[in-house]
Enzyme design. Structure first.
Site, mmCIF file in Angstrom:
data_model
loop_
_atom_site.group_PDB
_atom_site.id
_atom_site.type_symbol
_atom_site.label_atom_id
_atom_site.label_comp_id
_atom_site.label_asym_id
_atom_site.label_seq_id
_atom_site.Cartn_x
_atom_site.Cartn_y
_atom_site.Cartn_z
ATOM 1 N N ASP A 148 -5.594 3.707 6.084
ATOM 2 C CA ASP A 148 -4.149 3.478 6.057
ATOM 3 C C ASP A 148 -3.726 2.816 7.364
ATOM 4 O O ASP A 148 -4.101 3.260 8.447
ATOM 5 C CB ASP A 148 -3.420 4.809 5.887
ATOM 6 C CG ASP A 148 -1.984 4.645 5.438
ATOM 7 O OD1 ASP A 148 -1.527 3.492 5.307
ATOM 8 O OD2 ASP A 148 -1.308 5.667 5.215
ATOM 9 N N HIS A 221 -1.092 -2.084 -4.719
ATOM 10 C CA HIS A 221 -0.230 -1.730 -3.587
ATOM 11 C C HIS A 221 -0.140 -2.864 -2.570
ATOM 12 O O HIS A 221 0.957 -3.200 -2.095
ATOM 13 C CB HIS A 221 -0.767 -0.459 -2.923
ATOM 14 C CG HIS A 221 0.071 0.037 -1.800
ATOM 15 N ND1 HIS A 221 1.377 0.463 -1.973
ATOM 16 C CD2 HIS A 221 -0.195 0.185 -0.461
ATOM 17 C CE1 HIS A 221 1.873 0.849 -0.809
ATOM 18 N NE2 HIS A 221 0.946 0.682 0.125
#
Length: 341
Positions: A148, A221
């Site tokens: 992330d 995403h």
């Protein structure tokens, strides 16, 4: 020549531990909160000095409704409540929040100590409505197993991405931040083959390599969270997301926190995710991750917090005159009695 304002430490590198505290200000607690905010940098220095290598850093955000309750004078140009989003299938709620404390360090004890001291100082003036303890998960991965923050800007690019400039001169050097708490359906996610998970994210899971545009699904995403300006240049934000979780209750997820020079960039990302781009082409990650909070905050400079504008003067209602109830007479006898006293 005036020196530029000193920003809060939001460009601190990702740490091993974090606590996110969201408060609402109690009615009548404004002055006490105002006074505590002016002490934040001193508290950070005092607590951080106990473990110099611990890297304690705290960032304070102030919500839209709270701003006018705390400060006189100008208001940040783009400060407004979180924009609630309702798509065909998924919802990004707007939830309460007047103050955000984003507390980071290399070890949790520093975060915990700072959070405890601040909460005690605010007791009776503000109430904690959300508290999340985040942790580093292996090599900066989320609980879904993907790295992330890979696309976070660094150096000068990071400063430009998060810093308000001359477009709002009263608040140059400040920033905006949007936070959301996402809960993951880990059972459903883990039932997917790795290849399908990679299609949801748009990156390889092990190597953390982004798929090329010909391969990447349009509802992945990464496909929906890239925002470009009119010239095709990517507009970046700084994500400091952290995993969190409770094993016993199986409540676990990601605390999203995105800093930017303008909230419109993050808002466009969220619109793409929840509404879709085009409409209906929503972010597939939302089939496995549910947003349960959503709040906008303004992050003033450290100089602003150290010496904030005065709190607004609370208006005191003027005394009102209530006429006596008449008994039908002119009250002449009463006047005579008064004259005789």
């Amino acid at each position: 020549m005036a020196l530029p304002a000193i920003p809060q430490p939001l460009l601190t590198p990702l740490t091993e531990a974090a606590i996110f505290l969201v408060f609402t200000i109690d009615e009548g607690g404004e002055q006490a909160v105002h006074d505590v905010l002016a002490d934040i940098s001193g508290l950070q220095r005092s607590i951080g000095f106990r473990v110099p290598a611990g890297g304690l850093a705290a960032v304070v955000g102030i919500g839209s409704d709270a701003w006018d309750r705390l400060f006189e004078g100008p208001r940040p140009a783009e400060l407004h409540p979180f924009v609630e989003l309702t798509g065909d299938k998924h919802h990004a709620p707007r939830t309460p929040g007047d103050l955000l404390f984003h507390i980071r360090a290399r070890q949790m004890d520093l975060c915990f100590e700072f959070a405890t001291v601040v909460t005690n100082r605010l007791a009776g003036a503000a109430s904690v409505i959300d508290e999340v303890h985040g942790f580093k998960y292996f090599e900066q991965r989320d609980l879904m197993g993907f790295v992330d923050g890979t696309e976070n800007p660094s150096g000068q690019a990071a400063y430009v991405a998060v810093t308000v400039g001359d477009e709002d001169p009263d608040f140059a050097g400040s920033s905006y931040v949007i936070v959301q708490k996402y809960l993951h359906d880990m059972s459903e996610w883990n039932s997917l083959p790795v290849e399908e998970q990679e299609n949801v994210i748009g990156r390889s899971k092990l190597e953390d390599l982004e798929m090329d545009d010909d391969t990447k699904p349009a509802n992945s995403h990464t496909a929906l969270t890239v925002i470009e300006d009119e010239s095709g240049e990517q507009i970046q934000i700084l994500r400091d997301n952290m995993p969190f979780g409770h094993v016993g209750s199986a409540e676990m997820g990601t605390y999203f926190i995105g800093y930017s020079a303008s909230p419109t960039v993050t808002e466009q990302m969220l619109t793409n995710m929840f509404i879709g781009n085009p409409v209906g082409n929503y972010d597939r990650i939302l089939d496995f991750s549910t947003a349960v909070t959503g709040i906008n905050f303004f992050v003033p400079t450290a100089d602003f917090l150290d010496d904030p504008p005065d709190a607004p003067t609370r208006l005191v209602p003027e005394a009102t005159f209530t006429a006596p109830i008449s008994d039908g007479s002119l009250g002449i006898g009463s006047l005579k009695r008064s004259a005789q006293q």
